[in-house]
Structures are given as C-alpha cells and as structure tokens.
Design a protein around this motif. Structure first.
Motif, PDB file in Angstrom:
ATOM      1  N   VAL A 142    -124.903 116.222  96.084  1.00 57.20           N
ATOM      2  CA  VAL A 142    -125.789 117.282  96.756  1.00 57.20           C
ATOM      3  C   VAL A 142    -125.038 118.422  97.628  1.00 57.20           C
ATOM      4  CG1 VAL A 142    -127.545 119.011  96.585  1.00 57.20           C
ATOM      5  CG2 VAL A 142    -127.201 117.533  94.020  1.00 57.20           C
ATOM      6  N   ILE A 143    -125.378 117.286  98.480  1.00 54.70           N
ATOM      7  CA  ILE A 143    -124.786 117.819  99.877  1.00 54.70           C
ATOM      8  C   ILE A 143    -123.774 117.708 100.002  1.00 54.70           C
ATOM      9  CG2 ILE A 143    -124.554 116.801 102.334  1.00 54.70           C
ATOM     10  CD1 ILE A 143    -126.682 115.201 102.393  1.00 54.70           C
ATOM     11  N   ARG A 144    -122.557 117.155  99.250  1.00 52.70           N
ATOM     12  CA  ARG A 144    -121.054 117.174  99.484  1.00 52.70           C
ATOM     13  C   ARG A 144    -120.589 118.516  98.462  1.00 52.70           C
ATOM     14  NH1 ARG A 144    -117.276 113.727  96.416  1.00 52.70           N
ATOM     15  NH2 ARG A 144    -119.316 113.842  95.222  1.00 52.70           N
ATOM     16  N   LEU A 145    -121.634 118.719  97.698  1.00 50.98           N
ATOM     17  CA  LEU A 145    -121.081 119.694  96.499  1.00 50.98           C
ATOM     18  C   LEU A 145    -121.180 121.660  97.457  1.00 50.98           C
ATOM     19  CD1 LEU A 145    -121.735 120.946  92.707  1.00 50.98           C
ATOM     20  CD2 LEU A 145    -122.995 122.367  94.981  1.00 50.98           C
ATOM     21  N   VAL A 146    -122.383 121.255  98.248  1.00 51.86           N
ATOM     22  CA  VAL A 146    -122.771 121.845  99.091  1.00 51.86           C
ATOM     23  C   VAL A 146    -122.154 122.483 100.513  1.00 51.86           C
ATOM     24  CG1 VAL A 146    -124.052 122.963 100.941  1.00 51.86           C
ATOM     25  CG2 VAL A 146    -125.535 122.430  98.923  1.00 51.86           C
ATOM     26  N   ASP A 147    -121.091 121.392 100.862  1.00 48.70           N
ATOM     27  CA  ASP A 147    -119.804 121.516 101.932  1.00 48.70           C
ATOM     28  C   ASP A 147    -118.512 121.911 101.037  1.00 48.70           C
ATOM     29  OD1 ASP A 147    -121.691 120.360 104.376  1.00 48.70           O
ATOM     30  OD2 ASP A 147    -120.726 118.242 103.692  1.00 48.70           O
ATOM     31  N   TYR A 148    -118.560 121.561  99.996  1.00 47.98           N
ATOM     32  CA  TYR A 148    -117.474 121.907  99.648  1.00 47.98           C
ATOM     33  C   TYR A 148    -117.226 123.520  98.975  1.00 47.98           C
ATOM     34  CZ  TYR A 148    -114.029 122.801  95.187  1.00 47.98           C
ATOM     35  OH  TYR A 148    -113.268 123.226  94.938  1.00 47.98           O
ATOM     36  N   THR A 149    -118.653 123.806  98.853  1.00 43.97           N
ATOM     37  CA  THR A 149    -119.001 125.720  98.293  1.00 43.97           C
ATOM     38  C   THR A 149    -118.399 126.168  99.663  1.00 43.97           C
ATOM     39  OG1 THR A 149    -120.680 124.879  96.489  1.00 43.97           O
ATOM     40  CG2 THR A 149    -120.494 126.951  97.418  1.00 43.97           C
ATOM     41  N   LYS A 150    -119.662 125.888 100.605  1.00 40.98           N
ATOM     42  CA  LYS A 150    -119.099 126.773 101.904  1.00 40.98           C
ATOM     43  C   LYS A 150    -117.564 126.741 102.578  1.00 40.98           C
ATOM     44  CE  LYS A 150    -122.813 125.576 103.947  1.00 40.98           C
ATOM     45  NZ  LYS A 150    -124.019 124.982 105.248  1.00 40.98           N
ATOM     46  N   LYS A 151    -116.648 125.181 102.038  1.00 40.56           N
ATOM     47  CA  LYS A 151    -115.594 125.098 102.767  1.00 40.56           C
ATOM     48  C   LYS A 151    -114.706 126.371 102.006  1.00 40.56           C
ATOM     49  CE  LYS A 151    -115.905 121.562 104.974  1.00 40.56           C
ATOM     50  NZ  LYS A 151    -115.084 119.626 104.262  1.00 40.56           N
ATOM     51  N   SER A 152    -115.545 126.302 100.068  1.00 34.57           N
ATOM     52  CA  SER A 152    -114.404 126.972  99.299  1.00 34.57           C
ATOM     53  C   SER A 152    -114.372 128.439  99.472  1.00 34.57           C
ATOM     54  CB  SER A 152    -114.384 126.590  97.804  1.00 34.57           C
ATOM     55  OG  SER A 152    -113.974 125.320  97.969  1.00 34.57           O
ATOM     56  N   GLY A 153    -115.769 128.525  99.635  1.00 34.84           N
ATOM     57  CA  GLY A 153    -115.693 130.438 100.035  1.00 34.84           C
ATOM     58  C   GLY A 153    -114.658 130.890 101.716  1.00 34.84           C
ATOM     59  N   HIS A 154    -115.403 130.153 102.599  1.00 34.18           N
ATOM     60  CA  HIS A 154    -113.939 130.904 103.550  1.00 34.18           C
ATOM     61  C   HIS A 154    -112.707 130.337 103.354  1.00 34.18           C
ATOM     62  CE1 HIS A 154    -117.266 131.220 105.912  1.00 34.18           C
ATOM     63  NE2 HIS A 154    -118.089 129.533 106.315  1.00 34.18           N
ATOM     64  N   ALA A 155    -112.739 129.477 102.581  1.00 36.37           N
ATOM     65  CA  ALA A 155    -110.485 129.216 102.576  1.00 36.37           C
ATOM     66  C   ALA A 155    -110.116 130.585 101.404  1.00 36.37           C
ATOM     67  CB  ALA A 155    -110.373 128.028 101.885  1.00 36.37           C
ATOM     68  N   THR A 156    -111.364 130.748 100.677  1.00 36.42           N
ATOM     69  CA  THR A 156    -110.410 132.141  99.773  1.00 36.42           C
ATOM     70  C   THR A 156    -110.286 133.565 100.182  1.00 36.42           C
ATOM     71  OG1 THR A 156    -110.864 132.232  96.774  1.00 36.42           O
ATOM     72  CG2 THR A 156    -112.588 132.204  98.362  1.00 36.42           C
ATOM     73  N   GLU A 157    -109.189 134.229  99.431  1.00 40.06           N
ATOM     74  CA  GLU A 157    -109.399 135.418  99.657  1.00 40.06           C
ATOM     75  C   GLU A 157    -109.654 135.844  98.449  1.00 40.06           C
ATOM     76  OE1 GLU A 157    -107.892 136.501 102.395  1.00 40.06           O
ATOM     77  OE2 GLU A 157    -108.529 135.299 102.942  1.00 40.06           O
ATOM     78  N   GLU A 158    -110.218 135.067  97.338  1.00 43.34           N
ATOM     79  CA  GLU A 158    -110.612 136.123  95.784  1.00 43.34           C
ATOM     80  C   GLU A 158    -112.066 136.993  96.881  1.00 43.34           C
ATOM     81  OE1 GLU A 158    -110.906 133.490  92.464  1.00 43.34           O
ATOM     82  OE2 GLU A 158    -109.623 132.790  93.101  1.00 43.34           O
ATOM     83  N   LYS A 159    -112.406 137.979  95.933  1.00 43.97           N
ATOM     84  CA  LYS A 159    -113.585 138.685  96.271  1.00 43.97           C
ATOM     85  C   LYS A 159    -115.026 137.565  95.591  1.00 43.97           C
ATOM     86  CE  LYS A 159    -111.807 143.424  96.899  1.00 43.97           C
ATOM     87  NZ  LYS A 159    -111.677 144.674  96.730  1.00 43.97           N
ATOM     88  N   VAL A 160    -114.461 137.249  94.168  1.00 40.76           N
ATOM     89  CA  VAL A 160    -115.500 136.176  93.571  1.00 40.76           C
ATOM     90  C   VAL A 160    -114.811 135.611  93.263  1.00 40.76           C
ATOM     91  CG1 VAL A 160    -117.246 136.424  91.232  1.00 40.76           C
ATOM     92  CG2 VAL A 160    -116.490 138.950  92.287  1.00 40.76           C
ATOM     93  N   GLN A 161    -115.416 134.591  93.939  1.00 43.20           N
ATOM     94  CA  GLN A 161    -115.253 132.250  93.183  1.00 43.20           C
ATOM     95  C   GLN A 161    -116.039 132.241  91.794  1.00 43.20           C
ATOM     96  OE1 GLN A 161    -115.070 130.372  96.621  1.00 43.20           O
ATOM     97  NE2 GLN A 161    -112.705 129.350  95.770  1.00 43.20           N
TER      98      GLN A 161
END
Length: 169
Positions: A142-161
């Motif tokens: 769960v911790i790894r998933l949260v970290d991945y989610t945060k990083k993915s959110g910051h890395a994407t240019e998509e409006k919805v991911q």
C-alpha cells in the motif's frame, strides 16, 4: 490534483492508502498495530449502500484533496468515472488533474475473507482479526502504491489518469 483511491468496497485498502497518503498513519518501516489499523478513518466502516460515493479524507501536504470510492463488482465504474471526468474538464474548462488509483492488487486473501465476514455477513469476531492480519500483510504494498500514485500524478500531462496498478499483485 485530485487523488481518488478505489477498490471493491472502498473501506479497507483504500482507507489505508488515504491514511498513508495524508500521513495519518506513519509510512515508516514498521507494521501497524491493531489499534492503529482500526483507528484509520473509514477502515471497515462503509457498507454496500456507500458504493459509488466519493469519501473525502483530507488535503495532502501539497494541497491536493484525497478521496476514496468503492466501485463494487463493476469493471465499468472506473471507465465511467474517467469519461465523466473528461466530460467535465471539456465542458467546464476544468484544469485540475484527477488520478484514479486502484488499490485492489494490494488486497491479501486474509483481507478479502475478513471483509466478507465483517461487512457482508456481519460476523466481526471472525472478520476483524482477519482484516487486521490482512492490513499488516499488505502495508508495504500500500505504501509503495501511494508513492507510485503520487509520482505518476506529478509526471503525467493527462487531465485524467487511471492507474490499474497490476504490478502490485
């Protein structure tokens, strides 16, 4: 950015993910105690009537709201949320990124059975200990998933991911 953690019931791994995301529970290297797990907001508190409701958990350190939602057995719920989000962005010129993150791949067998006993059959004396065991088993994922989610959110240019997170199985 808006973070929305989702899974079947929206009350176990989603609640843990939101709590880790918001630093309500420490992301350190130790397992949580039973008391800490049961004190997580909304952990094992929602019912089938709460399916599809977006539950607000708080604002993270970057000023982003964090929500959870139970999607039930529908494989199409996230597709519908995604399409609705895109429609709202387009129609109302929204500029807030939305990240849907599936916590289902982190759910261990003990938590699945515990949820069945506790939430569906209302047999807490069997279900709750299994849920606590499951929470202790999956906390690192769960911790790894949260970290991945945060990083993915910051890395994407998509409006919805939409993150299905299959690699966390």
């Amino acid at each position: 950015m808006i973070y929305i953690y989702n899974d079947f019931g929206g009350t176990h791994t989603t609640a843990l993910a939101a709590a880790y995301h918001l630093k309500i529970i420490p992301p350190g290297g130790r397992k949580l105690t039973k008391k800490e797990i049961l004190a997580v907001p909304y952990f094992n508190k929602l019912n089938s009537s709460d399916m599809g409701k977006f539950i607000f958990h708080g604002i993270d350190d970057d000023g982003n709201p964090v929500y959870t939602v139970g999607r039930g057995a529908s494989k199409h719920m996230i597709t519908a949320f995604n399409n609705l989000s895109l429609l709202l962005h387009e129609k109302y010129n929204g500029n807030e990124k939305i990240v849907f993150s599936n916590t289902s791949p982190t759910v261990p067998f003990a938590m699945t059975i515990g949820g069945l006993f506790s939430r569906w059959l209302k047999i807490d004396f069997i279900g709750v200990p299994l849920l606590v065991l499951g929470a202790k088993q999956c906390y690192r994922n769960v911790i790894r998933l949260v970290d991945y989610t945060k990083k993915s959110g910051h890395a994407t240019e998509e409006k919805v991911q939409v993150l299905y997170n299959d690699s966390f199985k």
